[in-house]
Design a protein around this motif. Structure first.
Motif, PDB file in Angstrom:
ATOM      1  N   ILE A  72      -8.794   1.322  -4.024  1.00 23.26           N
ATOM      2  CA  ILE A  72      -9.923   2.125  -3.533  1.00 23.26           C
ATOM      3  C   ILE A  72     -10.740   2.779  -4.644  1.00 23.26           C
ATOM      4  O   ILE A  72     -11.963   2.823  -4.577  1.00 23.26           O
ATOM      5  N   LYS A  73     -10.068   3.279  -5.678  1.00 25.40           N
ATOM      6  CA  LYS A  73     -10.812   3.993  -6.740  1.00 25.40           C
ATOM      7  C   LYS A  73     -11.823   3.094  -7.447  1.00 25.40           C
ATOM      8  O   LYS A  73     -12.803   3.567  -7.998  1.00 25.40           O
ATOM      9  N   LEU A 122     -14.809   6.004   4.037  1.00 30.86           N
ATOM     10  CA  LEU A 122     -14.374   4.636   4.295  1.00 30.86           C
ATOM     11  C   LEU A 122     -12.869   4.525   4.086  1.00 30.86           C
ATOM     12  O   LEU A 122     -12.325   5.113   3.156  1.00 30.86           O
ATOM     13  N   ARG A 123     -12.245   3.759   4.967  1.00 37.03           N
ATOM     14  CA  ARG A 123     -10.799   3.557   4.898  1.00 37.03           C
ATOM     15  C   ARG A 123     -10.502   2.064   4.882  1.00 37.03           C
ATOM     16  O   ARG A 123     -11.138   1.299   5.603  1.00 37.03           O
ATOM     17  N   LEU A 124      -9.541   1.680   4.061  1.00 37.82           N
ATOM     18  CA  LEU A 124      -9.076   0.297   4.036  1.00 37.82           C
ATOM     19  C   LEU A 124      -8.372   0.028   5.358  1.00 37.82           C
ATOM     20  O   LEU A 124      -7.358   0.633   5.675  1.00 37.82           O
ATOM     21  N   LYS A 125      -8.962  -0.856   6.176  1.00 42.92           N
ATOM     22  CA  LYS A 125      -8.457  -1.108   7.530  1.00 42.92           C
ATOM     23  C   LYS A 125      -7.577  -2.353   7.602  1.00 42.92           C
ATOM     24  O   LYS A 125      -6.652  -2.413   8.392  1.00 42.92           O
ATOM     25  N   ILE A 140     -25.737   7.519  -6.617  1.00 45.25           N
ATOM     26  CA  ILE A 140     -24.579   8.126  -5.959  1.00 45.25           C
ATOM     27  C   ILE A 140     -24.520   9.610  -6.308  1.00 45.25           C
ATOM     28  O   ILE A 140     -24.764  10.006  -7.440  1.00 45.25           O
ATOM     29  N   ASP A 141     -24.274  10.408  -5.294  1.00 44.76           N
ATOM     30  CA  ASP A 141     -24.229  11.855  -5.441  1.00 44.76           C
ATOM     31  C   ASP A 141     -22.787  12.351  -5.518  1.00 44.76           C
ATOM     32  O   ASP A 141     -22.498  13.367  -6.132  1.00 44.76           O
ATOM     33  N   LYS A 142     -21.882  11.605  -4.863  1.00 46.70           N
ATOM     34  CA  LYS A 142     -20.494  12.028  -4.788  1.00 46.70           C
ATOM     35  C   LYS A 142     -19.608  10.812  -4.568  1.00 46.70           C
ATOM     36  O   LYS A 142     -19.971   9.892  -3.848  1.00 46.70           O
ATOM     37  N   PHE A 143     -18.440  10.812  -5.204  1.00 45.67           N
ATOM     38  CA  PHE A 143     -17.409   9.810  -4.954  1.00 45.67           C
ATOM     39  C   PHE A 143     -16.071  10.490  -5.126  1.00 45.67           C
ATOM     40  O   PHE A 143     -15.808  11.090  -6.158  1.00 45.67           O
ATOM     41  N   GLU A 144     -15.245  10.419  -4.095  1.00 45.45           N
ATOM     42  CA  GLU A 144     -13.958  11.103  -4.139  1.00 45.45           C
ATOM     43  C   GLU A 144     -12.910  10.254  -3.418  1.00 45.45           C
ATOM     44  O   GLU A 144     -13.102   9.853  -2.272  1.00 45.45           O
ATOM     45  N   VAL A 145     -11.810   9.985  -4.107  1.00 48.19           N
ATOM     46  CA  VAL A 145     -10.689   9.278  -3.494  1.00 48.19           C
ATOM     47  C   VAL A 145      -9.879  10.308  -2.719  1.00 48.19           C
ATOM     48  O   VAL A 145      -9.461  11.326  -3.262  1.00 48.19           O
ATOM     49  N   LEU A 146      -9.676  10.063  -1.411  1.00 51.88           N
ATOM     50  CA  LEU A 146      -8.938  10.997  -0.560  1.00 51.88           C
ATOM     51  C   LEU A 146      -7.458  10.641  -0.484  1.00 51.88           C
ATOM     52  O   LEU A 146      -6.610  11.527  -0.422  1.00 51.88           O
ATOM     53  N   ASP A 147      -7.138   9.363  -0.458  1.00 52.81           N
ATOM     54  CA  ASP A 147      -5.763   8.888  -0.550  1.00 52.81           C
ATOM     55  C   ASP A 147      -5.822   7.425  -0.969  1.00 52.81           C
ATOM     56  O   ASP A 147      -6.898   6.912  -1.262  1.00 52.81           O
ATOM     57  N   LEU A 171     -13.099  -2.696   5.068  1.00 52.81           N
ATOM     58  CA  LEU A 171     -13.194  -1.235   5.060  1.00 52.81           C
ATOM     59  C   LEU A 171     -13.881  -0.813   6.343  1.00 52.81           C
ATOM     60  O   LEU A 171     -14.795  -1.500   6.807  1.00 52.81           O
ATOM     61  N   GLY A 172     -13.464   0.305   6.892  1.00 52.51           N
ATOM     62  CA  GLY A 172     -14.095   0.787   8.109  1.00 52.51           C
ATOM     63  C   GLY A 172     -14.369   2.268   8.017  1.00 52.51           C
ATOM     64  O   GLY A 172     -13.764   2.981   7.205  1.00 52.51           O
ATOM     65  N   ALA A 173     -15.274   2.725   8.868  1.00 49.30           N
ATOM     66  CA  ALA A 173     -15.586   4.150   8.922  1.00 49.30           C
ATOM     67  C   ALA A 173     -14.350   4.901   9.395  1.00 49.30           C
ATOM     68  O   ALA A 173     -13.669   4.476  10.328  1.00 49.30           O
ATOM     69  N   ALA A 174     -14.060   6.028   8.753  1.00 46.01           N
ATOM     70  CA  ALA A 174     -12.914   6.837   9.148  1.00 46.01           C
ATOM     71  C   ALA A 174     -13.215   7.591  10.438  1.00 46.01           C
ATOM     72  O   ALA A 174     -12.319   7.986  11.157  1.00 46.01           O
TER      73      ALA A 174
END
Length: 131
Positions: free
Chosen positions: A24-25, A58-61, A35-42, A71-74
């Motif tokens: 994901i990273k 976005l989440r790896l589905k 891009i204004d922001k990019f953050e890995v959540l998990d 990838l899909g919308a969380a």
């Protein structure tokens, strides 16, 4: 709504592309300059925002080794998927096609079609940066 980018040839094997896209990273590398922001959540989820646009999580589905990354919308509020289809062309070359699928009302679709198309074209162009 369905949007597809032309397939892009990459001088990397299908395994290298798959490994890159499932980490994901690495998506930060593919993001547009605005891009204004990019953050890995998990390990399966990241959040990003482009200037003037709302944040998208976005989440790896789903993934099929060396062939497909989905990838899909969380959030269920705006349901969509972004799929990378990977095809081996040789030991050190592959082709990637990106597909966007979303369920939107006509007004929303009209507003987001152009920005999403541009975003996907940038992701596709930046596939050359896969290391």
């Amino acid at each position: 709504m369905h949007i597809e980018t032309p397939k892009k040839k990459i001088a990397k094997s299908d395994k290298e592309v798959f490994d890159f896209l499932t980490d994901i990273k690495n998506f930060e590398t593919l993001m547009p300059d605005n891009i204004d922001k990019f953050e890995v959540l998990d390990e399966k989820t990241f959040k990003f925002a482009l200037k003037g646009m709302p944040e998208i999580i976005l989440r790896l589905k789903e993934h099929i080794p060396n062939e497909k990354v989905v990838l899909g919308a969380a959030s269920d509020k705006l349901p969509f998927t972004l799929t990378g289809n990977i095809e081996a062309l040789g030991d050190n070359e592959s082709e990637v096609g990106l597909t966007f699928e979303g369920e939107f009302n006509a007004m929303m679709a009209m507003m987001i079609k152009s920005p999403i198309t541009n975003f996907m074209e940038t992701l596709s162009t930046n596939m050359d940066k896969i290391s």
